[in-house]
Scaffold this motif. Structure first.
Motif, PDB file in Angstrom:
ATOM      1  N   VAL A   4       0.858  -1.184   0.000  1.00 13.28           N
ATOM      2  CA  VAL A   4       0.000   0.000   0.000  1.00 13.28           C
ATOM      3  C   VAL A   4       0.892   1.230   0.000  1.00 13.28           C
ATOM      4  O   VAL A   4       1.875   1.295   0.742  1.00 13.28           O
ATOM      5  CB  VAL A   4      -0.940   0.017   1.211  1.00 13.28           C
ATOM      6  N   THR A   5       0.540   2.216  -0.837  1.00 15.22           N
ATOM      7  CA  THR A   5       1.340   3.431  -0.900  1.00 15.22           C
ATOM      8  C   THR A   5       0.434   4.639  -1.063  1.00 15.22           C
ATOM      9  O   THR A   5      -0.678   4.535  -1.587  1.00 15.22           O
ATOM     10  CB  THR A   5       2.365   3.370  -2.058  1.00 15.22           C
ATOM     11  N   GLY A   6       0.891   5.783  -0.594  1.00 20.02           N
ATOM     12  CA  GLY A   6       0.125   7.023  -0.693  1.00 20.02           C
ATOM     13  C   GLY A   6       0.860   8.137   0.030  1.00 20.02           C
ATOM     14  O   GLY A   6       1.633   7.875   0.957  1.00 20.02           O
ATOM     15  N   MET A   7       0.621   9.364  -0.390  1.00 23.10           N
ATOM     16  CA  MET A   7       1.281  10.525   0.200  1.00 23.10           C
ATOM     17  C   MET A   7       0.371  11.245   1.186  1.00 23.10           C
ATOM     18  O   MET A   7      -0.848  11.206   1.065  1.00 23.10           O
ATOM     19  CB  MET A   7       1.684  11.510  -0.899  1.00 23.10           C
ATOM     20  N   GLY A   8       0.974  11.936   2.137  1.00 20.00           N
ATOM     21  CA  GLY A   8       0.224  12.777   3.050  1.00 20.00           C
ATOM     22  C   GLY A   8      -0.834  12.021   3.826  1.00 20.00           C
ATOM     23  O   GLY A   8      -0.602  10.931   4.342  1.00 20.00           O
ATOM     24  N   GLY A  33      15.132   4.225  -3.177  1.00 23.46           N
ATOM     25  CA  GLY A  33      15.652   2.936  -2.733  1.00 23.46           C
ATOM     26  C   GLY A  33      14.634   1.954  -2.240  1.00 23.46           C
ATOM     27  O   GLY A  33      14.811   0.738  -2.370  1.00 23.46           O
ATOM     28  N   ASP A  34      13.521   2.453  -1.649  1.00 22.30           N
ATOM     29  CA  ASP A  34      12.555   1.527  -1.073  1.00 22.30           C
ATOM     30  C   ASP A  34      11.731   0.788  -2.115  1.00 22.30           C
ATOM     31  O   ASP A  34      10.982  -0.136  -1.773  1.00 22.30           O
ATOM     32  CB  ASP A  34      11.611   2.258  -0.112  1.00 22.30           C
ATOM     33  N   LEU A  35      11.866   1.172  -3.377  1.00 27.05           N
ATOM     34  CA  LEU A  35      11.173   0.423  -4.429  1.00 27.05           C
ATOM     35  C   LEU A  35      11.657  -1.023  -4.453  1.00 27.05           C
ATOM     36  O   LEU A  35      10.942  -1.927  -4.907  1.00 27.05           O
ATOM     37  CB  LEU A  35      11.401   1.078  -5.799  1.00 27.05           C
ATOM     38  N   GLY A  36      12.861  -1.244  -3.931  1.00 24.20           N
ATOM     39  CA  GLY A  36      13.392  -2.593  -3.848  1.00 24.20           C
ATOM     40  C   GLY A  36      12.602  -3.491  -2.913  1.00 24.20           C
ATOM     41  O   GLY A  36      12.774  -4.709  -2.925  1.00 24.20           O
ATOM     42  N   MET A  37      11.696  -2.894  -2.117  1.00 24.66           N
ATOM     43  CA  MET A  37      10.848  -3.676  -1.233  1.00 24.66           C
ATOM     44  C   MET A  37       9.689  -4.319  -1.988  1.00 24.66           C
ATOM     45  O   MET A  37       9.000  -5.187  -1.465  1.00 24.66           O
ATOM     46  CB  MET A  37      10.298  -2.780  -0.110  1.00 24.66           C
ATOM     47  N   ILE A  38       9.482  -3.877  -3.215  1.00 26.80           N
ATOM     48  CA  ILE A  38       8.383  -4.398  -4.026  1.00 26.80           C
ATOM     49  C   ILE A  38       8.940  -5.393  -5.034  1.00 26.80           C
ATOM     50  O   ILE A  38       9.909  -5.104  -5.743  1.00 26.80           O
ATOM     51  CB  ILE A  38       7.654  -3.256  -4.764  1.00 26.80           C
ATOM     52  N   THR A  39       8.334  -6.567  -5.119  1.00 28.34           N
ATOM     53  CA  THR A  39       8.790  -7.607  -6.044  1.00 28.34           C
ATOM     54  C   THR A  39       7.723  -7.863  -7.111  1.00 28.34           C
ATOM     55  O   THR A  39       6.578  -7.404  -7.005  1.00 28.34           O
ATOM     56  CB  THR A  39       9.073  -8.926  -5.300  1.00 28.34           C
ATOM     57  N   LYS A  40       8.084  -8.644  -8.095  1.00 34.15           N
ATOM     58  CA  LYS A  40       7.163  -8.967  -9.189  1.00 34.15           C
ATOM     59  C   LYS A  40       6.017  -9.871  -8.719  1.00 34.15           C
ATOM     60  O   LYS A  40       5.036 -10.033  -9.432  1.00 34.15           O
ATOM     61  CB  LYS A  40       7.924  -9.651 -10.324  1.00 34.15           C
ATOM     62  N   GLN A  41       6.165 -10.446  -7.540  1.00 34.03           N
ATOM     63  CA  GLN A  41       5.122 -11.311  -7.005  1.00 34.03           C
ATOM     64  C   GLN A  41       4.054 -10.531  -6.242  1.00 34.03           C
ATOM     65  O   GLN A  41       3.035 -11.097  -5.837  1.00 34.03           O
ATOM     66  CB  GLN A  41       5.742 -12.348  -6.056  1.00 34.03           C
ATOM     67  N   ASP A  42       4.282  -9.228  -6.052  1.00 32.40           N
ATOM     68  CA  ASP A  42       3.398  -8.420  -5.218  1.00 32.40           C
ATOM     69  C   ASP A  42       2.287  -7.766  -6.030  1.00 32.40           C
ATOM     70  O   ASP A  42       2.272  -7.811  -7.264  1.00 32.40           O
ATOM     71  CB  ASP A  42       4.201  -7.339  -4.490  1.00 32.40           C
ATOM     72  N   VAL A  43       1.355  -7.157  -5.318  1.00 35.76           N
ATOM     73  CA  VAL A  43       0.339  -6.293  -5.911  1.00 35.76           C
ATOM     74  C   VAL A  43       0.369  -4.980  -5.134  1.00 35.76           C
ATOM     75  O   VAL A  43       0.640  -4.971  -3.930  1.00 35.76           O
ATOM     76  CB  VAL A  43      -1.060  -6.946  -5.854  1.00 35.76           C
ATOM     77  N   VAL A  44       0.136  -3.875  -5.843  1.00 39.45           N
ATOM     78  CA  VAL A  44       0.234  -2.554  -5.218  1.00 39.45           C
ATOM     79  C   VAL A  44      -1.134  -1.881  -5.187  1.00 39.45           C
ATOM     80  O   VAL A  44      -1.865  -1.885  -6.182  1.00 39.45           O
ATOM     81  CB  VAL A  44       1.238  -1.651  -5.978  1.00 39.45           C
ATOM     82  N   ILE A  45      -1.475  -1.335  -4.026  1.00 40.20           N
ATOM     83  CA  ILE A  45      -2.635  -0.454  -3.893  1.00 40.20           C
ATOM     84  C   ILE A  45      -2.093   0.958  -3.738  1.00 40.20           C
ATOM     85  O   ILE A  45      -1.415   1.259  -2.750  1.00 40.20           O
ATOM     86  CB  ILE A  45      -3.492  -0.812  -2.672  1.00 40.20           C
ATOM     87  N   PRO A  50       0.782  -5.899 -10.676  1.00 36.86           N
ATOM     88  CA  PRO A  50      -0.623  -5.482 -10.740  1.00 36.86           C
ATOM     89  C   PRO A  50      -0.859  -4.256  -9.859  1.00 36.86           C
ATOM     90  O   PRO A  50      -0.354  -4.183  -8.735  1.00 36.86           O
ATOM     91  CB  PRO A  50      -1.386  -6.694 -10.223  1.00 36.86           C
ATOM     92  N   LEU A  51      -1.635  -3.311 -10.391  1.00 34.09           N
ATOM     93  CA  LEU A  51      -1.867  -2.047  -9.690  1.00 34.09           C
ATOM     94  C   LEU A  51      -3.354  -1.834  -9.444  1.00 34.09           C
ATOM     95  O   LEU A  51      -4.171  -1.936 -10.360  1.00 34.09           O
ATOM     96  CB  LEU A  51      -1.315  -0.886 -10.512  1.00 34.09           C
ATOM     97  N   ILE A  52      -3.688  -1.541  -8.198  1.00 36.78           N
ATOM     98  CA  ILE A  52      -5.052  -1.175  -7.816  1.00 36.78           C
ATOM     99  C   ILE A  52      -5.037   0.287  -7.406  1.00 36.78           C
ATOM    100  O   ILE A  52      -4.232   0.686  -6.549  1.00 36.78           O
ATOM    101  CB  ILE A  52      -5.544  -2.037  -6.636  1.00 36.78           C
ATOM    102  N   SER A  53      -5.878   1.082  -8.023  1.00 38.90           N
ATOM    103  CA  SER A  53      -5.918   2.507  -7.665  1.00 38.90           C
ATOM    104  C   SER A  53      -7.091   2.769  -6.732  1.00 38.90           C
ATOM    105  O   SER A  53      -8.151   2.144  -6.837  1.00 38.90           O
ATOM    106  CB  SER A  53      -6.064   3.379  -8.916  1.00 38.90           C
ATOM    107  N   MET A  54      -6.884   3.675  -5.804  1.00 37.43           N
ATOM    108  CA  MET A  54      -7.961   4.211  -4.977  1.00 37.43           C
ATOM    109  C   MET A  54      -7.890   5.714  -5.141  1.00 37.43           C
ATOM    110  O   MET A  54      -7.023   6.386  -4.554  1.00 37.43           O
ATOM    111  CB  MET A  54      -7.797   3.799  -3.503  1.00 37.43           C
TER     112      MET A  54
END
Length: 325
Positions: free
Chosen positions: A50-54, A85-97, A121-125
């Motif tokens: 899960v990612t998001g600003m503010g 650098g923290d993009l390295g925490m995300i792998t091809k096996q993951d999904v991102v919200i 795979p990307l899920i937008s909110m």
């Protein structure tokens, strides 16, 4: 500064009314896109990032925590740190919200080409279906609102509430799809009251070995009272010569027999014990032991093994001290 007290009341009620309406509008958006988002997460072999600003980031942190505690491995990645650098925490096996009310937060949008390149795979909110975030997503969750509860329509209020509720809807839908149980939940909350209630077993808190009060059927009542006093449970188990449980004798039994005129000096355990006592196995949850005690109006249970031999005693005080309430 003097302010009319009604201002506080009216502002609070107006905020609740506006946010309630915004949440109610979400119901019609639980649609094919929501189903697609659930399928992407359910079929994910890695984790849900899960990612998001503010303020969206703060809500994202909570959504990730809720997902993780309900059976969906998940954690939050700050989009600003991801670009360093923290993009390295995300792998091809993951999904991102990815969460952004505008759908165009620079730090989030910067990640989109990189996620596409990784084929994640990307899920937008987002509240803007025409935004870069929504257009790049594989599943688009609509969190749009008519206006913020903030009278300036600036501070994220209704939008963050709606986002949190959408996250909860995802988590619960996934929980049910996985068949996630209360015991599963307890394993991720071992330090809490629920964890103690659902994970703690009788064997973890019972008194065993030499602490178990035990006398033979032919033992004089006077000697049994000494055993009860030494062990301090207000009761004793009564066994045969093969150490099989025959019954128990308690302080309550003693009072009843005295009232009936029992000759204490001549009575043996066979004369006064209560046969077929309530017992429990050491593998049973302590919460179940408490339930038996409360239902039977007793304060202690004998723990016996498969050979019907007493191996321990568990007292209600032990359960309460362990926090199983």
């Amino acid at each position: 500064m003097t302010i009319d007290k009604d201002l506080f009341i009216n502002a609070g009620k107006r905020t609740i009314t506006m946010e309630t309406s915004a949440v109610q509008a979400l119901e019609s958006r639980i649609d094919d896109e929501f189903t697609r988002a659930c399928e992407l997460i359910l079929n994910c072999k890695g984790r849900t990032i899960v990612t998001g600003m503010g303020k969206s980031g703060h809500i994202g942190n909570k959504i990730a925590a809720t997902l993780a505690s309900t059976g969906t491995p998940s954690f939050f990645v700050h989009p600003g740190e991801a670009s360093h650098g923290d993009l390295g925490m995300i792998t091809k096996q993951d999904v991102v919200i990815a969460i952004s009310n505008s759908g165009s937060s620079a730090e989030v949008v910067t990640l989109l080409p990189l996620l596409k390149r990784m084929n994640v795979p990307l899920i937008s909110m987002t509240g803007n279906p025409s935004s870069p975030l929504a257009e790049a997503a594989d599943a688009r969750l609509d969190i749009s609102i008519e206006c913020e509860a903030c009278p300036l329509d600036l501070a994220p209020t209704s939008s963050t509430t709606v986002t949190l509720v959408m996250g909860d809807a995802l988590a619960i839908a996934l929980l049910e799809a996985r068949g996630f149980t209360a015991e599963d939940f307890a394993f991720s909350h071992p330090g809490g009251a629920l964890g103690r209630k659902l994970l703690l077993k009788v064997e973890d808190i019972m008194h065993g070995d030499g602490e178990v009060p035990k006398v033979l059927q032919g033992t004089p009542l006077s000697a049994a009272l000494v055993e009860m006093t030494e062990k301090g449970f207000g009761m004793t188990t009564v066994v045969d010569n093969d150490n099989h449980l025959c019954g128990v004798f308690t302080d309550g039994d003693l009072r009843r027999h005295v009232d009936q005129g029992l000759n204490i000096s001549k009575a043996t355990m066979a004369d006064v014990m209560s046969a077929n006592p309530k017992t429990i196995h050491q593998d049973i949850l302590a919460a179940e032991a408490l339930n038996i005690m409360e239902t039977s109006k007793i304060t202690a249970l004998v723990v016996e093994d498969d050979q019907h031999q007493p191996t321990g005693v568990i007292h209600m005080h032990d359960i309460l001290r362990a926090g199983v309430i």
